[in-house]
Enzyme design. Sequence first.
Site, PDB file in Angstrom:
ATOM      1  N   GLY A   9      63.323 -43.382 -33.810  1.00 35.09           N
ATOM      2  CA  GLY A   9      62.895 -44.591 -34.509  1.00 35.09           C
ATOM      3  C   GLY A   9      63.854 -44.884 -35.651  1.00 35.09           C
ATOM      4  O   GLY A   9      65.031 -44.562 -35.588  1.00 35.09           O
ATOM      5  N   CYS A  10      63.348 -45.452 -36.705  1.00 31.71           N
ATOM      6  CA  CYS A  10      64.174 -45.774 -37.867  1.00 31.71           C
ATOM      7  C   CYS A  10      64.777 -44.490 -38.440  1.00 31.71           C
ATOM      8  O   CYS A  10      64.065 -43.514 -38.681  1.00 31.71           O
ATOM      9  CB  CYS A  10      63.320 -46.460 -38.928  1.00 31.71           C
ATOM     10  N   PHE A  11      66.074 -44.509 -38.685  1.00 32.13           N
ATOM     11  CA  PHE A  11      66.737 -43.284 -39.156  1.00 32.13           C
ATOM     12  C   PHE A  11      66.291 -42.855 -40.541  1.00 32.13           C
ATOM     13  O   PHE A  11      66.448 -41.707 -40.918  1.00 32.13           O
ATOM     14  CB  PHE A  11      68.255 -43.348 -39.064  1.00 32.13           C
TER      15      PHE A  11
END
EC number: 1.8.4.11
Length: 174
Positions: A9-11
Amino acid sequence: MKTFVLGGGCFWCLDAIYRKTKGVADVASGYTGGHTRHPDYESVSAGMTGHAEVVAVTFDETVIPEEVILDLFFISHDPTTLNRQGYDVGTQYRSSMFYADAEQEKAFRDAIERAQKLWADPIVTEVTRLPEFHRAEEYHQDFYAKHPEQGYCQVIINPKLAKARKYYSSWLSA
């Protein structure tokens, strides 16, 4: 030292967790797995590049076993949802593991097998050879520490950190 390149997902989420993990020497947010030679955040987040948001986690395996790094990955996101994590939707948010060699590929596949026991639905994590890693823009590095008051950090990252601490408290700093 070993480096694993992982996408969940979002880093910002994985970056926040691994920066608090004992034995981790470095975490770099970046992009990989796509077709664009010089990706940037705007084009990756728009889903135009084929790249995934990832972190390159460099750790000392004499301090922390690689299995802990990988098991943390699988409790830090939902590996059963294809191309999404919560409100983040698109191939750039896919659950992904990018291996550098056959040893890493085996470690990744073994981690999926271990993690599958924790999930009712099948794990859909992509396991592929690591192409070029592109470091993300500087403002994405250590985002959580720089902006803990930001809404995404409060609503999305804090619960993931709490879950990681619940299961791996001996490996995480405060």
